[in-house]
Motif scaffolding. Structure first.
Motif, mmCIF file in Angstrom:
data_model
loop_
_atom_site.group_PDB
_atom_site.id
_atom_site.type_symbol
_atom_site.label_atom_id
_atom_site.label_comp_id
_atom_site.label_asym_id
_atom_site.label_seq_id
_atom_site.Cartn_x
_atom_site.Cartn_y
_atom_site.Cartn_z
ATOM 1 N N TYR A 183 0.834 -1.198 0.000
ATOM 2 C CA TYR A 183 0.000 0.000 0.000
ATOM 3 C C TYR A 183 0.871 1.251 0.000
ATOM 4 N N GLN A 184 0.576 2.153 -0.936
ATOM 5 C CA GLN A 184 1.353 3.393 -1.032
ATOM 6 C C GLN A 184 0.420 4.590 -0.853
ATOM 7 N N PRO A 185 0.793 5.510 0.041
ATOM 8 C CA PRO A 185 -0.108 6.631 0.306
ATOM 9 C C PRO A 185 -0.233 7.606 -0.867
ATOM 10 N N TYR A 189 -4.849 5.182 -0.541
ATOM 11 C CA TYR A 189 -3.677 4.324 -0.752
ATOM 12 C C TYR A 189 -3.868 3.561 -2.048
ATOM 13 N N GLU A 190 -2.787 3.437 -2.828
ATOM 14 C CA GLU A 190 -2.872 2.538 -3.979
ATOM 15 C C GLU A 190 -2.400 1.162 -3.538
ATOM 16 N N ALA A 191 -3.206 0.166 -3.849
ATOM 17 C CA ALA A 191 -2.846 -1.230 -3.560
ATOM 18 C C ALA A 191 -2.079 -1.777 -4.759
ATOM 19 N N ALA A 232 0.163 -5.001 -6.402
ATOM 20 C CA ALA A 232 0.385 -6.445 -6.279
ATOM 21 C C ALA A 232 1.870 -6.743 -6.127
ATOM 22 N N ARG A 233 2.172 -7.638 -5.202
ATOM 23 C CA ARG A 233 3.549 -8.101 -5.007
ATOM 24 C C ARG A 233 3.545 -9.615 -4.909
ATOM 25 N N THR A 234 4.628 -10.239 -5.356
ATOM 26 C CA THR A 234 4.724 -11.698 -5.232
ATOM 27 C C THR A 234 6.091 -12.072 -4.695
ATOM 28 N N ILE A 294 -7.154 0.624 -6.704
ATOM 29 C CA ILE A 294 -6.690 -0.701 -7.119
ATOM 30 C C ILE A 294 -6.714 -0.813 -8.644
ATOM 31 N N ASN A 295 -5.645 -1.393 -9.190
ATOM 32 C CA ASN A 295 -5.522 -1.522 -10.641
ATOM 33 C C ASN A 295 -6.404 -2.648 -11.147
ATOM 34 N N VAL A 296 -7.197 -2.365 -12.158
ATOM 35 C CA VAL A 296 -7.933 -3.442 -12.815
ATOM 36 C C VAL A 296 -7.513 -3.508 -14.287
ATOM 37 N N ILE A 335 -8.323 6.914 -14.497
ATOM 38 C CA ILE A 335 -7.504 6.532 -15.633
ATOM 39 C C ILE A 335 -6.048 6.642 -15.168
ATOM 40 N N ASP A 336 -5.319 5.546 -15.379
ATOM 41 C CA ASP A 336 -3.958 5.425 -14.842
ATOM 42 C C ASP A 336 -2.935 5.717 -15.937
ATOM 43 N N ASP A 337 -1.761 6.167 -15.524
ATOM 44 C CA ASP A 337 -0.643 6.376 -16.459
ATOM 45 C C ASP A 337 -0.994 7.363 -17.563
ATOM 46 N N LEU A 338 -1.813 8.355 -17.257
ATOM 47 C CA LEU A 338 -2.204 9.314 -18.286
ATOM 48 C C LEU A 338 -0.971 10.062 -18.800
ATOM 49 N N ASP A 346 1.068 10.120 -15.463
ATOM 50 C CA ASP A 346 2.168 9.157 -15.498
ATOM 51 C C ASP A 346 3.452 9.758 -14.925
ATOM 52 N N MET A 347 4.248 8.899 -14.289
ATOM 53 C CA MET A 347 5.462 9.415 -13.652
ATOM 54 C C MET A 347 6.503 9.901 -14.664
ATOM 55 N N GLY A 348 6.339 9.505 -15.915
ATOM 56 C CA GLY A 348 7.213 10.061 -16.953
ATOM 57 C C GLY A 348 7.072 11.579 -17.064
ATOM 58 N N THR A 366 -0.744 13.072 -9.239
ATOM 59 C CA THR A 366 0.537 12.893 -9.936
ATOM 60 C C THR A 366 1.291 11.748 -9.272
ATOM 61 N N GLU A 367 1.812 10.854 -10.097
ATOM 62 C CA GLU A 367 2.454 9.626 -9.609
ATOM 63 C C GLU A 367 3.961 9.719 -9.657
ATOM 64 N N GLY A 368 4.631 8.976 -8.786
ATOM 65 C CA GLY A 368 6.079 8.840 -8.876
ATOM 66 C C GLY A 368 6.845 10.086 -8.457
ATOM 67 N N VAL A 369 6.282 10.855 -7.530
ATOM 68 C CA VAL A 369 6.975 12.063 -7.067
ATOM 69 C C VAL A 369 8.098 11.643 -6.116
ATOM 70 N N GLU A 370 9.318 12.007 -6.480
ATOM 71 C CA GLU A 370 10.469 11.540 -5.691
ATOM 72 C C GLU A 370 11.202 12.653 -4.977
ATOM 73 N N THR A 371 11.122 13.883 -5.498
ATOM 74 C CA THR A 371 11.922 14.955 -4.902
ATOM 75 C C THR A 371 11.052 16.149 -4.516
ATOM 76 N N GLN A 406 1.495 11.347 -5.215
ATOM 77 C CA GLN A 406 1.864 9.997 -4.775
ATOM 78 C C GLN A 406 3.304 9.774 -5.201
ATOM 79 N N GLY A 407 4.087 9.092 -4.390
ATOM 80 C CA GLY A 407 5.462 8.804 -4.782
ATOM 81 C C GLY A 407 6.342 8.519 -3.584
ATOM 82 N N PHE A 408 7.560 8.093 -3.880
ATOM 83 C CA PHE A 408 8.494 7.714 -2.819
ATOM 84 C C PHE A 408 8.727 8.848 -1.829
ATOM 85 N N LEU A 409 8.592 10.114 -2.302
ATOM 86 C CA LEU A 409 8.808 11.251 -1.403
ATOM 87 C C LEU A 409 7.867 11.184 -0.198
HETATM 88 O O1 G Z 1 1.220 2.016 -13.226
HETATM 89 P P1 G Z 1 1.018 2.120 -11.741
HETATM 90 O O2 G Z 1 0.739 3.494 -11.294
HETATM 91 O O3 G Z 1 -0.012 1.161 -11.211
HETATM 92 O O4 G Z 1 2.411 1.704 -11.102
HETATM 93 C C1 G Z 1 2.854 2.160 -9.915
HETATM 94 C C2 G Z 1 4.261 1.613 -9.717
HETATM 95 O O5 G Z 1 5.166 2.694 -9.552
HETATM 96 C C3 G Z 1 4.384 0.744 -8.511
HETATM 97 O O6 G Z 1 4.970 -0.490 -8.854
HETATM 98 C C4 G Z 1 5.251 1.520 -7.544
HETATM 99 O O7 G Z 1 6.127 0.658 -6.838
HETATM 100 C C5 G Z 1 6.004 2.457 -8.439
HETATM 101 N N1 G Z 1 6.259 3.747 -7.785
HETATM 102 C C6 G Z 1 5.485 4.352 -6.883
HETATM 103 N N2 G Z 1 6.013 5.546 -6.499
HETATM 104 C C7 G Z 1 7.173 5.668 -7.185
HETATM 105 C C8 G Z 1 8.183 6.686 -7.223
HETATM 106 O O8 G Z 1 8.139 7.710 -6.561
HETATM 107 N N3 G Z 1 9.219 6.474 -8.094
HETATM 108 C C9 G Z 1 9.306 5.355 -8.861
HETATM 109 N N4 G Z 1 10.377 5.232 -9.656
HETATM 110 N N5 G Z 1 8.376 4.381 -8.832
HETATM 111 C C10 G Z 1 7.320 4.534 -8.025
#
Ligand code: G
Ligand code: MN
Length: 393
Positions: free
Chosen positions: A174-176, A188-190, A192-194, A241-243, A299-302, A323-325, A356-361, A377-380
């Protein structure tokens, strides 16, 4: 020649070949043909014994009959792939048919031979297969060295074995997702991990499910895991949750008795823009049903897909996840800033919440705030984690 360096005893051994057939005459024939070829020969009269031997020690090659009582050759191949993803399995049949041939090859038989097998052919196939086994092991090593990944199983039986393990050991991280101005976790985004090394990333897992035609099963399992942990989620937080688009065709997603349905009003279903909805009949109808149950749609990864706005238009999402790109280095890229700003403002006009996804800094966070994106949302803010964690501001 001087003395050879000492080798590990196992490496110095000749290739081990397991012969499996319920007919003792066939086993004797194989032994005669392959004797004096530098192999160590083992034999089993049925699939059960063969499976036990495979578990006990590694083999370099298995030559197995297809038609055997109790456990046929295909079942044996599947059992072998539970313990060894690479060992070549040569399948032999006395009753050749198109169907069994296709089946054997599809499940990953190395070669399909018909009885009586010509001795020269058997020797050639055996020698070649043993080398191919070394090649497969070397490739796996190479992949591990280059990418740190374990490499997925090459054939269907191997993929099935990996997929079963992955499914059995699946869990959700789970990511906040935060509103920065309010310093509050809105959801939180759920993810999947294995535990399975060959299907360690969600992308590989989904790809495997696609290949095996088991997407529906995977989707149900993951939604079930989320449903089971809803009690641990703070009441004011939503779960994203991703479908997969295929899940729309699964009655379970829209069933009022599905485990997740009870919590529908707290769940946002994310559909990636990368996937095509074309193959799914009547998407608007499915989406309407889900909405009436209380689900929201994201809608994910826009910005990452190249399929135009088709997916967007058909989903009419409540939430858009950029999208984090687009997020990466947005603070030093004026083009990205412009794109994000206009996307955010268009979404506001449509009443769509932007995440916004993947925010790190801190730099990315602040540039996004300036562009009108407060929900991030992101590692930050927090990494995906097994437990539902609070954010320390
Ligand atoms: O496409 P989707 O948004 O479902 O994918 C999210 C993925 O991005 C997850 O696997 C997650 O681990 C990863 N992720 C989440 N936050 C960050 C971040 O800040 N930086 C990077 N590089 N990846 C992230
Ligand atoms: Mn997502």
């Amino acid at each position: 020649m001087g003395e050879r360096p000492a080798e590990a005893p196992e490496a110095a051994l000749a290739p081990a070949v397991l012969l499996v057939d319920d007919d003792p005459d066939v086993l004797r024939f194989y032994r005669d043909v392959l004797a004096d070829r530098g192999f160590r020969l083992f034999q089993a009269e049925d699939g059960a014994l063969a499976t036990r031997l495979i578990v006990e020690r590694p083999f370099d090659l298995v030559i197995a009959d297809i038609a055997m009582p109790n456990m046929d050759g295909i079942a044996l191949l599947r059992a072998i792939r539970q313990v060894d993803l690479d060992v070549p399995v040569v399948m032999v049949t006395g009753n050749p048919s198109y169907e069994t041939a296709v089946n054997a090859i599809e499940y990953g038989a190395f070669r399909y031979l018909t009885k009586p097998v010509a001795p020269a052919l058997l020797r050639r196939v055996a020698e070649y297969a043993v080398v191919m086994n070394r090649m497969a092991k070397a490739k796996r090593e190479a992949l591990r060295a280059v990418s740190g990944m374990n490499g997925s199983a090459g054939d269907r039986a191997g993929l099935e074995a990996s997929f079963e393990r992955a499914l059995a050991g699946a869990w959700m991280a789970y990511q906040p997702i935060v509103s920065y101005s309010e310093r509050r976790v809105i959801g939180y985004e759920a993810l999947a991990r294995t535990e399975d090394a060959t299907l360690s990333s969600p992308l590989l897992l989904i790809e495997a499910a696609e290949k095996l035609g088991r997407l529906v099963e995977l989707g149900r399992r993951l939604r079930g895991l989320v449903a089971a942990s809803m009690d641990a989620v703070p009441a004011e937080a939503k779960i994203f949750i991703n479908v997969h688009p295929r899940d729309f065709d699964d009655g379970d997603l829209s069933s009022p008795t599905a485990p997740l349905a009870r919590s529908a009003s707290r769940v946002v279903l994310e559909v990636t823009e990368r996937a095509s909805l074309e193959a799914i009949a009547d998407v608007p109808h499915h989406v309407q049903t889900l909405r009436s149950m209380g689900y929201r749609i994201a809608i994910d990864d826009l910005g990452a897909g190249h399929a135009g706005l088709n997916t967007f238009a058909r989903l009419e999402p409540d939430v858009a996840k950029l999208d984090m790109g687009l997020v990466r280095n947005v603070d030093s890229d004026s083009t990205k800033q412009k794109v994000v700003r206009s996307m955010a403002s268009l979404c506001r006009e449509l009443g769509i919440l932007v995440v916004t996804e993947g925010v790190e800094t801190v730099g990315e966070r602040d540039a996004l705030l300036k562009a009108g994106c407060d929900t991030q949302q992101g590692f930050l803010f927090g990494r995906p984690s097994r437990s539902i964690e609070r954010v320390r501001w």
